[in-house]
Design a protein around this motif. Structure first.
Motif, short mmCIF file in Angstrom:
data_model
loop_
_atom_site.label_atom_id
_atom_site.label_comp_id
_atom_site.label_asym_id
_atom_site.label_seq_id
_atom_site.Cartn_x
_atom_site.Cartn_y
_atom_site.Cartn_z
N LEU A 172 0.71 -1.19 -0.22
CA LEU A 172 0.28 -0.27 0.06
C LEU A 172 0.94 1.06 -0.23
CD1 LEU A 172 -2.92 -1.43 2.90
CD2 LEU A 172 -3.04 -0.32 0.45
N PHE A 173 1.57 1.30 0.84
CA PHE A 173 2.70 2.20 0.75
C PHE A 173 3.16 2.74 -0.10
CE2 PHE A 173 7.48 3.98 1.51
CZ PHE A 173 6.83 5.28 2.33
N ILE A 178 3.53 6.33 -5.46
CA ILE A 178 3.55 6.12 -7.32
C ILE A 178 2.45 7.43 -7.72
CG2 ILE A 178 3.76 4.77 -8.68
CD1 ILE A 178 5.54 3.12 -7.32
N THR A 179 1.42 7.20 -6.88
CA THR A 179 0.26 7.44 -7.38
C THR A 179 -0.26 7.69 -6.87
OG1 THR A 179 -1.40 5.63 -6.09
CG2 THR A 179 -0.56 4.24 -8.20
N LYS A 180 -0.55 8.54 -5.86
CA LYS A 180 -0.71 9.13 -4.54
C LYS A 180 -2.48 9.59 -4.62
CE LYS A 180 3.41 11.85 -4.45
NZ LYS A 180 4.16 11.16 -5.47
N ALA A 269 9.16 8.94 2.73
CA ALA A 269 8.26 10.36 3.11
C ALA A 269 8.34 11.44 2.69
CB ALA A 269 7.18 9.80 4.60
N SER A 270 9.39 12.49 2.96
CA SER A 270 9.38 13.27 2.76
C SER A 270 10.55 13.42 1.28
CB SER A 270 10.47 14.12 2.99
OG SER A 270 10.15 13.90 5.06
N LEU A 271 10.85 13.02 0.59
CA LEU A 271 11.89 11.93 -0.56
C LEU A 271 10.80 12.60 -1.38
CD1 LEU A 271 14.15 10.41 -0.62
CD2 LEU A 271 14.16 12.28 -0.67
N TYR A 272 9.11 12.39 -1.30
CA TYR A 272 8.08 12.28 -2.09
C TYR A 272 7.26 13.81 -1.88
CZ TYR A 272 9.27 7.98 -4.15
OH TYR A 272 10.18 7.02 -4.55
N LYS A 273 7.24 13.92 -0.73
CA LYS A 273 6.46 15.40 -0.84
C LYS A 273 5.17 15.55 0.24
CE LYS A 273 9.44 18.35 -3.05
NZ LYS A 273 9.33 19.73 -4.19
N ILE A 274 4.83 14.05 1.11
CA ILE A 274 4.31 13.50 1.11
C ILE A 274 3.63 14.01 3.09
CG2 ILE A 274 2.67 11.83 2.16
CD1 ILE A 274 4.02 10.54 -0.19
#
Length: 274
Positions: A172-173, A178-180, A269-274
């Motif tokens: 899921l993560f 990838i999809t947001k 998670a920070s790398l993907y700005k979530i």
């Protein structure tokens, strides 16, 4: 001197007595090591099924520490140990339906609990290995039981973290990164619900940090056990309550590893700005 008393009241001094699993964990064996007895004497005693119907073990202080039953004679052999001749007698657990069912149930639950053994009958090395296996099992059960996670739409929910759960939540993560997109999942005892990306990431990060904490903790236990020579201290170790009494050296090392691991998990998670 440790002592074994058979059902017919025959007594033998014993060097060692260890209970362990055989046949892929489906049975138990009871192995006793003797010295200063003849082979014929031990054969006469242990090959008589009525004599071994009940076997009582006493420690060096004369206290009864274990009563075993449901064992059959398996084999007897002579081995040179510690510069002298020892006789080893092996008993094998009888085939009992309820014990087979219990073993299968443990496998279904995917939690392999070590067989309980008499710590008073163990050498220091045997005790260390035994405590490691017991504490590892408790650590694994703690991780599998999971943790509470706060989610935006549903509040605090409990998520178990068995091996299957770990694979599902990691999947899921990865999809969320990838999809947001929102995805369906379920908390323990709850129906399937829709979770947003931030909640999925929060569930994953919380449970991964929970797993990291306990795997680091059990590693500290293993290191500490290797350095312990006090048998009473070893016997008293429990998971995770004993950790607070560890020498600071082991706690500092574990805390540093946990902090670094948590930083890595958060950075993902920070790398993907979530």
């Amino acid at each position: 001197m440790r002592k074994i008393v058979l059902a017919n009241a025959t007594e033998f001094n014993v060097v060692r007595a260890i209970e362990s699993s055989i046949q892929d964990g489906r049975k138990k064996s009871f192995t006793m090591t003797f010295e200063n007895y003849s082979l014929d004497e031990l054969k006469t005693a242990f090959m008589n099924s009525s004599n071994i119907k009940i076997v009582k073990l006493y420690n060096s202080d004369g206290d009864l520490v274990r009563v075993i039953s449901d064992y059959d004679f398996y084999d007897i052999q002579i081995k040179p140990l510690d510069g002298s001749e020892h006789i080893i007698v092996n008993l094998s657990e009888g085939d009992m339906l309820e014990k087979t069912v219990a073993t299968l149930q443990k496998k279904i639950e995917n939690i392999d609990v070590p067989i309980e053994e008499d710590m008073d009958m163990m050498t220091l090395l045997e005790l260390k290995n035994y405590k490691k296996s017991i504490l590892q099992s408790k650590c694994r059960k703690t991780i599998y039981a999971g943790e509470n996670v706060d989610t935006a739409p549903y509040g605090s929910q409990h998520f178990s973290y068995t091996q299957d759960d770990q694979r599902n939540i990691e999947s899921l993560f990865s999809i969320a990164l990838i999809t947001k997109l929102e995805q369906p999942y379920h908390a323990d005892g709850e129906t399937c619900a829709i979770y947003g990306v931030k909640d999925i990431v929060n569930i994953y990060m919380t449970l991964q940090k929970f797993k990291l904490y306990h795997t680091t903790l059990i590693n500290a236990y293993n290191r500490y056990i290797e350095d312990i020579s006090d048998i009473d201290l070893l016997k008293g170790l429990d998971y995770p309550s004993s950790y607070e009494k560890f020498p600071q050296f082991y706690k500092d090392s574990a805390d540093a590893a946990i902090a670094q691991g948590n930083s890595v998990i958060s950075a993902m998670a920070s790398l993907y700005k979530i």
